[in-house]
Design a protein around this motif. Structure first.
Motif, PDB file in Angstrom:
ATOM      1  N   TRP A 152      -4.403  11.678  26.178  1.00 39.60           N
ATOM      2  CA  TRP A 152      -3.090  11.060  25.994  1.00 39.60           C
ATOM      3  C   TRP A 152      -2.133  12.041  25.325  1.00 39.60           C
ATOM      4  CZ3 TRP A 152      -1.583   6.907  28.433  1.00 39.60           C
ATOM      5  CH2 TRP A 152      -2.518   5.954  28.820  1.00 39.60           C
ATOM      6  N   GLY A 153      -2.614  12.751  24.318  1.00 35.57           N
ATOM      7  CA  GLY A 153      -1.771  13.735  23.654  1.00 35.57           C
ATOM      8  C   GLY A 153      -1.383  14.863  24.576  1.00 35.57           C
ATOM      9  N   LEU A 154      -2.335  15.350  25.387  1.00 33.11           N
ATOM     10  CA  LEU A 154      -2.022  16.431  26.320  1.00 33.11           C
ATOM     11  C   LEU A 154      -1.062  15.944  27.400  1.00 33.11           C
ATOM     12  CD1 LEU A 154      -2.772  19.381  26.735  1.00 33.11           C
ATOM     13  CD2 LEU A 154      -4.593  18.638  28.274  1.00 33.11           C
ATOM     14  N   TRP A 155      -1.236  14.689  27.836  1.00 33.65           N
ATOM     15  CA  TRP A 155      -0.295  14.111  28.811  1.00 33.65           C
ATOM     16  C   TRP A 155       1.113  14.039  28.226  1.00 33.65           C
ATOM     17  CZ3 TRP A 155       2.074   9.268  27.938  1.00 33.65           C
ATOM     18  CH2 TRP A 155       2.885   8.810  28.966  1.00 33.65           C
ATOM     19  N   LEU A 156       1.220  13.612  26.987  1.00 33.53           N
ATOM     20  CA  LEU A 156       2.531  13.538  26.336  1.00 33.53           C
ATOM     21  C   LEU A 156       3.150  14.920  26.217  1.00 33.53           C
ATOM     22  CD1 LEU A 156       4.573  11.677  24.881  1.00 33.53           C
ATOM     23  CD2 LEU A 156       3.330  12.130  22.757  1.00 33.53           C
ATOM     24  N   LEU A 157       2.339  15.910  25.879  1.00 33.02           N
ATOM     25  CA  LEU A 157       2.840  17.277  25.733  1.00 33.02           C
ATOM     26  C   LEU A 157       3.291  17.845  27.073  1.00 33.02           C
ATOM     27  CD1 LEU A 157       3.248  19.631  23.775  1.00 33.02           C
ATOM     28  CD2 LEU A 157       0.906  20.327  24.247  1.00 33.02           C
ATOM     29  N   TYR A 158       2.511  17.635  28.116  1.00 27.48           N
ATOM     30  CA  TYR A 158       2.895  18.119  29.442  1.00 27.48           C
ATOM     31  C   TYR A 158       4.185  17.452  29.916  1.00 27.48           C
ATOM     32  CZ  TYR A 158      -1.553  20.541  30.288  1.00 27.48           C
ATOM     33  OH  TYR A 158      -2.622  21.392  30.257  1.00 27.48           O
ATOM     34  N   THR A 159       4.298  16.153  29.688  1.00 28.54           N
ATOM     35  CA  THR A 159       5.507  15.446  30.121  1.00 28.54           C
ATOM     36  C   THR A 159       6.739  15.951  29.372  1.00 28.54           C
ATOM     37  OG1 THR A 159       4.180  13.467  30.605  1.00 28.54           O
ATOM     38  CG2 THR A 159       6.560  13.175  30.390  1.00 28.54           C
ATOM     39  N   ALA A 160       6.605  16.143  28.060  1.00 30.42           N
ATOM     40  CA  ALA A 160       7.739  16.604  27.264  1.00 30.42           C
ATOM     41  C   ALA A 160       8.180  17.995  27.674  1.00 30.42           C
ATOM     42  CB  ALA A 160       7.371  16.573  25.780  1.00 30.42           C
ATOM     43  N   THR A 161       7.238  18.892  27.907  1.00 26.72           N
ATOM     44  CA  THR A 161       7.608  20.256  28.281  1.00 26.72           C
ATOM     45  C   THR A 161       8.110  20.348  29.717  1.00 26.72           C
ATOM     46  OG1 THR A 161       5.270  20.680  28.827  1.00 26.72           O
ATOM     47  CG2 THR A 161       6.033  21.326  26.633  1.00 26.72           C
ATOM     48  N   SER A 162       7.872  19.315  30.526  1.00 25.26           N
ATOM     49  CA  SER A 162       8.382  19.309  31.901  1.00 25.26           C
ATOM     50  C   SER A 162       9.809  18.808  31.988  1.00 25.26           C
ATOM     51  CB  SER A 162       7.492  18.436  32.792  1.00 25.26           C
ATOM     52  OG  SER A 162       6.168  18.889  32.818  1.00 25.26           O
ATOM     53  N   MET A 163      10.282  18.114  30.984  1.00 22.55           N
ATOM     54  CA  MET A 163      11.575  17.447  31.079  1.00 22.55           C
ATOM     55  C   MET A 163      12.767  18.388  31.243  1.00 22.55           C
ATOM     56  SD  MET A 163      10.962  14.344  31.357  1.00 22.55           S
ATOM     57  CE  MET A 163      12.657  13.794  31.260  1.00 22.55           C
ATOM     58  N   PRO A 164      12.861  19.530  30.518  1.00 23.14           N
ATOM     59  CA  PRO A 164      14.056  20.373  30.708  1.00 23.14           C
ATOM     60  C   PRO A 164      14.273  20.780  32.157  1.00 23.14           C
ATOM     61  CG  PRO A 164      12.875  21.050  28.739  1.00 23.14           C
ATOM     62  CD  PRO A 164      12.008  20.030  29.421  1.00 23.14           C
ATOM     63  N   PHE A 165      13.256  21.304  32.798  1.00 24.02           N
ATOM     64  CA  PHE A 165      13.424  21.712  34.200  1.00 24.02           C
ATOM     65  C   PHE A 165      13.664  20.506  35.099  1.00 24.02           C
ATOM     66  CE2 PHE A 165      11.490  22.223  38.405  1.00 24.02           C
ATOM     67  CZ  PHE A 165      12.291  23.235  38.912  1.00 24.02           C
ATOM     68  N   ALA A 166      12.918  19.416  34.880  1.00 22.31           N
ATOM     69  CA  ALA A 166      13.029  18.249  35.755  1.00 22.31           C
ATOM     70  C   ALA A 166      14.438  17.656  35.704  1.00 22.31           C
ATOM     71  CB  ALA A 166      11.987  17.201  35.355  1.00 22.31           C
ATOM     72  N   VAL A 167      14.977  17.461  34.508  1.00 23.07           N
ATOM     73  CA  VAL A 167      16.315  16.885  34.382  1.00 23.07           C
ATOM     74  C   VAL A 167      17.366  17.832  34.946  1.00 23.07           C
ATOM     75  CG1 VAL A 167      18.049  16.097  32.741  1.00 23.07           C
ATOM     76  CG2 VAL A 167      15.662  15.460  32.416  1.00 23.07           C
ATOM     77  N   PHE A 168      17.248  19.113  34.634  1.00 25.80           N
ATOM     78  CA  PHE A 168      18.212  20.094  35.146  1.00 25.80           C
ATOM     79  C   PHE A 168      18.172  20.156  36.668  1.00 25.80           C
ATOM     80  CE2 PHE A 168      19.600  24.451  36.110  1.00 25.80           C
ATOM     81  CZ  PHE A 168      20.831  24.456  35.483  1.00 25.80           C
ATOM     82  N   PHE A 169      16.977  20.120  37.242  1.00 25.76           N
ATOM     83  CA  PHE A 169      16.835  20.186  38.696  1.00 25.76           C
ATOM     84  C   PHE A 169      17.413  18.943  39.371  1.00 25.76           C
ATOM     85  CE2 PHE A 169      14.266  19.106  42.446  1.00 25.76           C
ATOM     86  CZ  PHE A 169      14.542  20.202  43.253  1.00 25.76           C
ATOM     87  N   LEU A 170      17.047  17.762  38.883  1.00 23.64           N
ATOM     88  CA  LEU A 170      17.526  16.531  39.522  1.00 23.64           C
ATOM     89  C   LEU A 170      19.015  16.305  39.277  1.00 23.64           C
ATOM     90  CD1 LEU A 170      14.606  13.995  39.015  1.00 23.64           C
ATOM     91  CD2 LEU A 170      15.219  15.299  41.054  1.00 23.64           C
ATOM     92  N   THR A 171      19.536  16.781  38.146  1.00 20.50           N
ATOM     93  CA  THR A 171      20.977  16.670  37.923  1.00 20.50           C
ATOM     94  C   THR A 171      21.742  17.430  38.989  1.00 20.50           C
ATOM     95  OG1 THR A 171      20.678  16.428  35.532  1.00 20.50           O
ATOM     96  CG2 THR A 171      22.847  17.119  36.303  1.00 20.50           C
ATOM     97  N   GLY A 172      21.325  18.652  39.271  1.00 19.29           N
ATOM     98  CA  GLY A 172      21.967  19.418  40.330  1.00 19.29           C
ATOM     99  C   GLY A 172      21.773  18.795  41.699  1.00 19.29           C
ATOM    100  N   PHE A 173      20.607  18.199  41.926  1.00 20.43           N
ATOM    101  CA  PHE A 173      20.354  17.587  43.228  1.00 20.43           C
ATOM    102  C   PHE A 173      21.223  16.353  43.426  1.00 20.43           C
ATOM    103  CE2 PHE A 173      18.149  15.536  46.662  1.00 20.43           C
ATOM    104  CZ  PHE A 173      17.633  16.587  47.397  1.00 20.43           C
ATOM    105  N   PHE A 174      21.345  15.497  42.406  1.00 22.08           N
ATOM    106  CA  PHE A 174      22.197  14.308  42.539  1.00 22.08           C
ATOM    107  C   PHE A 174      23.658  14.705  42.726  1.00 22.08           C
ATOM    108  CE2 PHE A 174      18.775  11.745  40.426  1.00 22.08           C
ATOM    109  CZ  PHE A 174      18.682  10.777  41.417  1.00 22.08           C
ATOM    110  N   ARG A 175      24.090  15.785  42.078  1.00 18.55           N
ATOM    111  CA  ARG A 175      25.477  16.223  42.243  1.00 18.55           C
ATOM    112  C   ARG A 175      25.765  16.689  43.656  1.00 18.55           C
ATOM    113  NH1 ARG A 175      26.277  19.688  36.607  1.00 18.55           N
ATOM    114  NH2 ARG A 175      26.697  17.880  35.257  1.00 18.55           N
ATOM    115  N   SER A 176      24.735  17.151  44.375  1.00 17.06           N
ATOM    116  CA  SER A 176      24.940  17.642  45.736  1.00 17.06           C
ATOM    117  C   SER A 176      25.031  16.513  46.756  1.00 17.06           C
ATOM    118  CB  SER A 176      23.793  18.587  46.117  1.00 17.06           C
ATOM    119  OG  SER A 176      22.577  17.866  46.264  1.00 17.06           O
ATOM    120  N   LEU A 177      24.653  15.296  46.372  1.00 16.55           N
ATOM    121  CA  LEU A 177      24.679  14.181  47.306  1.00 16.55           C
ATOM    122  C   LEU A 177      26.105  13.655  47.466  1.00 16.55           C
ATOM    123  CD1 LEU A 177      21.482  12.249  46.163  1.00 16.55           C
ATOM    124  CD2 LEU A 177      21.709  13.924  47.998  1.00 16.55           C
TER     125      LEU A 177
END
Length: 291
Positions: A152-177
Motif C-alpha cells: 500500500w505504501g509503495l502504491w501510494l508512492l508510485y501514484t504520487a510520483t506519477s502525478m506531475p507527468f500525468a497531470v501535465f500530459f493530460l492538461t495538454g491533451f485536453f487543451r488540444s481537443l
C-alpha cells in the motif's frame, strides 16, 4: 514580383541543418532498433542454454533447449509471488493515476480558474525534481505512518510520483481537443461534470491509454523505491526477485541459464504489451497536434 501573400503561402525551404538531421536521423534510429532487437534475441537464446554451454559459447545458437531454466527461476527466485505483486501494484498505480490526473487535467485546461496556469507550472516543475533526491524525508514520513514494508505504501508512492507527468500530459491533451464539443453540451444544458464524464473522457481515450502504457512501462522495472521500502520477500516485486536470484547465485553456485531466464521473465511482458498496444502510444502522443 512575388507579393507578400505568395511568400507566406510558399512552403518553407528545407534548411541544411534539417536535411542533415533527416539524413543522419533515420540510420541512427534503425541502428538503435537493430541493436535492441539483437540484445533481446541474445537474452532469449541464452535463457534456454545450460550454464556450461552459455560460458563456452555465449554467441552461438543453443544445442538443446533447456526450458527448465524458466521453471527453476520461477520457483527458486520467487518469481511467482513477485509477478503477482508487480501486476497488482502496477495496475493499481495506473488506475489511481488516471482517476486523479484526468479530472485535474480537465479542470486546469477548461474551467478557466485564475490559478490554473500557476498550478500547471507547478506540475511541470515537479517533472524536474527527481524523487530519488527526496527519498530520505519520504522514508521518515512513511515510516511514521506505518507504510514502510507495505505494498500500500509503495502504491501510494508510485501514484504520487506519477502525478506531475500525468497531470501535465493530460492538461495538454485536453487543451488540444475542440472546444465546440463542450459548447454544444452546454447549449443542451449539460453540467461540467456530465460533460467531462460522458463526452470528454471518451474523446480523450487515446491520451488515457497512452498515459496508462507509459505508467506501466515506467514502473514495471522500478527498483530503487522497491528496494528501499520493501523488506519482506513475500512483498517483493519482479525487479527485487531478480536481485534476490542474483544474490542466491553467490551461495548456490552460478546459474547463468536461470539468470537469463529470469531476465526474460521480467522483460517479455513489457515487450508483449508494447507489441500489442505500442501504436496507441504514438497515436496518443501525436493526436493532439492533429486536431
Amino acid at each position: 514580383m512575388s507579393t507578400l501573400t505568395d511568400l507566406l503561402r510558399r512552403p518553407p525551404r528545407p534548411t541544411q541543418a534539417g536535411a542533415i538531421q533527416r539524413f543522419l536521423g533515420a540510420p541512427l534510429a534503425w541502428a538503435l532498433v537493430v541493436f535492441d532487437l539483437a540484445v533481446l534475441v541474445w537474452i532469449l537464446l541464452n535463457s534456454v542454454k545450460s550454464t556450461r554451454e552459455l560460458l563456452d559459447a555465449p554467441w552461438s545458437l543453443p544445442k538443446a533447449l533447456h526450458w527448465e531454466n524458466f521453471a527453476r527461476a520461477w520457483s527458486t527466485g520467487n518469481f511467482g509471488p513477485a509477478a503477482v505483486n508487480s501486476v497488482v501494484l502496477i495496475a493499481g498505480t495506473a488506475i489511481a493515476t488516471v482517476l486523479l490526473a484526468a479530472p485535474a487535467g480537465y479542470a486546469l485546461s477548461r474551467l478557466g480558474a485564475r490559478s490554473a496556469g500557476a498550478t500547471t507550472s507547478l506540475f511541470a516543475i515537479g517533472l524536474g525534481v527527481p524523487a530519488q533526491a527526496i527519498f530520505l524525508p519520504l522514508y521518515a514520513v512513511m515510516s511514521h505512518l506505518g507504510l514502510v514494508n507495505s505494498l500500500w505504501g509503495l502504491w501510494l508512492l508510485y501514484t504520487a510520483t506519477s502525478m506531475p507527468f500525468a497531470v501535465f500530459f493530460l492538461t495538454g491533451f485536453f487543451r488540444s481537443l475542440p472546444i465546440e464539443l463542450e459548447e454544444a453540451a452546454a447549449l443542451d444544458g449539460a453540467s461540467p461534470l456530465y460533460t467531462f464524464a460522458r463526452i470528454m473522457l471518451p474523446v480523450c481515450r487515446s491520451g488515457i491509454v497512452t498515459l496508462v502504457l507509459l505508467n506501466v512501462i515506467g514502473h514495471w522495472g522500478e527498483t530503487f523505491f522497491a528496494l528501499v521500502f520493501i523488506h519482506d520477500q513475500q512483498l517483493q516485486t519482479l525487479p527485487l526477485a531478480m536481485l534476490g536470484f542474483l544474490q542466491q547465485m553467490q551461495y548456490n553456485g552460478a546459474d547463468w541459464g536461470g539468470m537469463f531466464a529470469g531476465i526474460a521473465i521480467v522483460v517479455l511482458p513489457l515487450v508483449g504489451l508494447y507489441l500489442w498496444l505500442g501504436r496507441r502510444i504514438i497515436e496518443g502522443m501525436t493526436l493532439g497536434s492533429d486536431k
